[in-house]
Design a protein around this motif. Structure first.
Motif, PDB file in Angstrom:
ATOM      1  N   ALA A 418      41.657  -2.347   5.063  1.00  0.00           N
ATOM      2  CA  ALA A 418      40.761  -1.336   4.515  1.00  0.00           C
ATOM      3  C   ALA A 418      39.377  -1.957   4.394  1.00  0.00           C
ATOM      4  N   ALA A 445      42.883   0.080  -1.869  1.00  0.00           N
ATOM      5  CA  ALA A 445      43.705   0.897  -0.976  1.00  0.00           C
ATOM      6  C   ALA A 445      44.947   0.162  -0.517  1.00  0.00           C
ATOM      7  N   SER A 494      34.959   4.760   2.972  1.00  0.00           N
ATOM      8  CA  SER A 494      36.062   3.823   3.187  1.00  0.00           C
ATOM      9  C   SER A 494      36.714   4.097   4.530  1.00  0.00           C
ATOM     10  N   LEU A 496      40.505   3.133   6.487  1.00  0.00           N
ATOM     11  CA  LEU A 496      41.836   2.549   6.378  1.00  0.00           C
ATOM     12  C   LEU A 496      42.457   2.414   7.756  1.00  0.00           C
ATOM     13  N   ILE A 509      50.051   1.421   1.239  1.00  0.00           N
ATOM     14  CA  ILE A 509      48.937   2.074   0.579  1.00  0.00           C
ATOM     15  C   ILE A 509      49.175   2.050  -0.925  1.00  0.00           C
ATOM     16  N   TRP A 513      45.463   4.691  -5.034  1.00  0.00           N
ATOM     17  CA  TRP A 513      44.651   5.278  -3.962  1.00  0.00           C
ATOM     18  C   TRP A 513      45.222   6.632  -3.554  1.00  0.00           C
ATOM     19  N   GLY A 524      45.605   6.274   9.888  1.00  0.00           N
ATOM     20  CA  GLY A 524      44.613   5.862   8.895  1.00  0.00           C
ATOM     21  C   GLY A 524      43.466   6.842   8.862  1.00  0.00           C
TER      22      GLY A 524
END
Length: 534
Positions: A418, A445, A494, A496, A509, A513, A524
Motif C-alpha cells: 500500500a 491498510a 492511497s 493498494l 487487508i 481499513w 486492489g
C-alpha cells in the motif's frame, strides 16, 4: 515499398504502393508529380497522403479500397480548402517535411515571450546540433549542466515572430525569399536580419516563430551561410561585400548573397508535459523542496523535473548503498556518494534545460535552520522519508511564521503493498492527526505479512522497483495537482496492491481499513478521501 498500381482520379494521377507484408500492412497512396508549389494539407513531401486507414488483415482488395476511399475524401476536402488552417496549426510538422538541410538539427528553448516576441537569442553550435536559447544565461546554464563546462562561444541568432505562419509554398528557398517573408509578416524582423549581417558571419541562424489558431507555438530554423568559392572555401568577406555599398539597401543586398537551408527544428521542452501553456508556466515558476532522496523521493524528484518543474532543492543526509540500486533512480556508479548531490547532478545532466537544482546534504531540520529564506520561498515541500520523526520536522517547520508552502507526504506500508500520499495545506488538518504519539499510522491498510529480511539494509530489500512504481506515480501526481491548483484542500490518496501480492507476502487487508474505506477488489485499486480522523 515493393509493388504498386497507378490510376487516374479527377485529373490527378495517384499511385498505390504496398510492401512485402501486404495485405497484412496498409496500402500507401501518393500524388504523382507532387511539388511544394502544389502543397496540400496532410500531404507529405513526395506526395504521400497522410491517411489513417489500417489494413484489413488478409484481404488485399478491402485494404486497398479502404485506403483509396480515405484518399479520395481527403483530396475532395482539400479542393474546398477545409483543412487549410492545418498548415498553421501543424506548422512544425509541415516544416519538418520540407527541410533541405539534413545534417543539422536545431533545438529551441523559448524565452518568456515565446513565439510572439521578435528578439535576438543565443545559440550553442555543435557538429550535428544547434541549441537556441533566449539569452546568455539560459545558454550557459544548459551547456554547463550538459557538459560540466560553460560554452566557449555563443552565436547571435534572430528569433522573428511571423504572422501568419506560412504554408509550404511560401517557405523560403533563398535568402531573398527569407527577407521578403520576414519583411511582409513581422514587425522589426528585417532590422534583426540586418543586424546579423553587421559582422559578416560565416553562418547565422534565423528562427521563424509563430502561434497557431489554438495557441500552440511553432518554430522553424533557417541556417544562413556564405557560398563556396572555386576552391571549396567560404567566399571571403571582401568578395561578399563587393558592390554592396552602392546598393539602395546594402544590408538587404548583402543578405541576399548568402545561401540558406531549412533545418529540422524541435522544442527542447516539447515532451515535458501535455499541460496547457499557462499551466506549464506555473509549473516552471514553482519552487519545490524534495525531502528524502531514497527510492521514492528520487523518482518523484525526476518525475517533477520531467513534468516541467524548473526549481528543485533536494534534501537528504545519506549516501547511496548497494541495497538500493535495483529500485533507486541512481545506480552503482554513485554508491557511496551522497544521494542528494548525485541526484542533483544526474537531473542537471539528463535534463540540461532545467533552471535550478540544488542539493543539501543534511536533515530537513538542519535545512530549515540554515536556509530559512529558501524555505520561505518554497511553494511545495514533498517529503518522502518514510520516517515519522522526519515528517514531523517538516510539519513543524512549515507552521512557523513566514512559511507559505503546502506539503505532500508520501510513504509505503510493508512490502509496498500500500502507498499513501497526503496533501496538507497551510490551513486545515495536520499530518500529525493521522498518527499516534509513537508515530504509528492510525489507519493502516496492511496487517500481518512476512517480516522484512534480517539483513534488510544490506543485500535484500522488502520490495522492488515494480512494487515501488505505483507509489512514485501516486505521490508525483498529487504534487503536480497541488501545484496546478486542482487539489485546493488537504486530501489523502492511497493505492493498494492486488490480492495476489497480499497472498504472496502473507498479508491481509486491515480490518480497520475495510470498516472505514471498504474491501478492495481482487486487483486492489485507488482510494481518495479527506484527511480526517475525528
Amino acid at each position: 515499398m515493393s509493388e504498386g498500381w497507378r490510376l487516374r482520379w479527377r485529373g490527378r494521377e495517384l499511385e498505390v504502393q504496398v510492401d512485402a507484408d501486404f495485405p497484412f500492412s496498409a496500402a500507401r497512396i501518393y500524388l504523382v508529380g507532387y511539388t511544394r508549389a502544389q502543397a496540400q494539407p496532410h500531404v507529405e513531401k513526395g506526395g504521400k497522403l497522410c491517411l489513417g486507414a489500417k489494413p484489413v488483415q488478409g484481404d488485399a482488395v478491402r485494404t486497398v479500397r479502404t485506403a483509396l476511399a480515405e484518399a479520395f475524401q481527403l483530396l475532395t476536402e482539400n479542393e474546398t480548402k477545409q483543412h487549410d488552417d492545418d498548415f498553421r496549426e501543424d506548422f512544425g510538422a509541415y516544416w519538418l517535411t520540407w527541410i533541405n538541410g539534413a545534417n543539422l538539427g536545431v533545438q529551441v528553448l523559448p524565452g518568456s515571450g515565446g513565439a510572439r516576441k521578435t528578439t535576438l537569442a543565443r545559440t550553442v553550435r555543435t557538429d550535428g546540433q544547434a541549441f537556441v536559447f533566449a539569452n546568455k544565461v539560459d545558454a550557459g546554464r544548459f551547456w554547463t549542466n550538459l557538459t560540466g563546462a560553460p560554452p566557449l562561444r555563443l552565436k547571435t541568432t534572430a528569433v522573428i515572430s511571423i504572422d501568419p505562419l506560412p504554408a509550404p509554398d511560401r517557405y523560403p528557398d533563398s535568402a531573398g525569399d527569407l527577407w521578403t517573408l520576414v519583411q511582409s509578416r513581422s514587425e522589426g524582423g528585417a532590422d534583426l536580419l540586418a543586424q546579423l549581417m553587421a559582422n559578416d558571419p560565416m553562418e547565422a541562424f534565423v528562427i521563424l516563430a509563430g502561434t497557431a489558431l489554438s495557441g500552440r507555438e511553432h518554430y522553424g530554423a533557417v541556417r544562413i551561410h556564405r557560398p563556396l568559392d572555386a576552391s571549396g572555401q567560404p567566399v571571403k568577406r571582401r568578395a561578399m561585400r563587393e558592390g554592396i555599398e552602392s546598393a539602395e539597401k546594402p544590408a538587404k543586398a548583402l543578405f541576399e548573397r548568402f545561401l540558406i537551408e531549412r533545418l529540422a527544428t524541435n522544442r527542447l521542452d516539447a515532451s515535458s508535459t501535455r499541460l496547457p501553456q499557462g499551466v506549464q508556466q506555473e509549473m516552471s515558476a514553482a519552487k519545490v523542496v524534495i525531502v528524502g532522496c531514497g527510492a521514492l523521493g528520487s523518482s518523484v524528484a525526476r518525475l517533477l523535473a520531467q513534468a516541467g518543474v524548473e526549481h528543485l532543492r533536494l534534501v537528504d543526509p545519506e549516501n547511496l548503498g548497494w541495497e538500493n540500486i535495483r529500485r533507486h533512480e541512481l545506480g552503482a556508479r554513485v554508491v557511496g556518494h551522497g544521494k542528494a548531490q548525485a541526484l542533483a547532478s544526474t537531473i542537471r545532466a539528463d535534463l540540461p534545460m532545467i533552471g535550478f537544482v540544488q542539493d543539501h546534504r543534511m536533515t530537513f531540520a538542519t535545512f530549515a535552520r540554515e536556509h530559512p529564506d529558501a524555505l520561505k520561498q518554497a511553494d511545495l515541500v514533498v517529503s518522502c522519508t518514510g520516517d515519522w520523526v522526519a515528517d514531523a520536522s517538516v510539519e513543524h517547520a512549515l507552521t512557523q511564521p513566514g512559511n507559505k508552502a503546502s506539503a505532500v507526504y508520501g510513504w509505503m506500508e510493508a512490502h509496498a503493498l500500500a502507498a499513501h500520499a497526503v496533501l496538507i495545506r497551510t490551513s486545515g488538518p495536520r499530518l500529525s492527526d493521522g498518527f499516534d504519539e509513537h508515530g504509528e499510522f492510525r489507519l493502516p491498510a496492511v496487517t500481518g505479512g512476512r517480516p522484512p529480511p534480517p539483513e534488510c539494509g544490506g543485500a535484500s530489500t522488502p520490495f522492488g522497483a515494480i512494487e515501488l512504481s505505483n507509489a512514485q506515480a501516486l505521490v508525483a501526481r498529487l504534487a503536480v495537482d497541488a501545484l496546478r491548483g486542482i487539489e485546493i484542500k488537504s486530501g489523502w490518496r492511497s493505492w493498494l496492491s492486488d490480492a495476489a501480492a497480499f497472498r504472496e507476502a502473507d498479508a491481509t487487508i486491515a480490518s480497520g481499513w475495510v470498516a472505514s474505506r471498504g474491501q478492495p477488489g481482487e486487483m486492489g485499486g485507488f482510494f481518495s478521501s479527506n484527511w480526517t480522523f475525528l
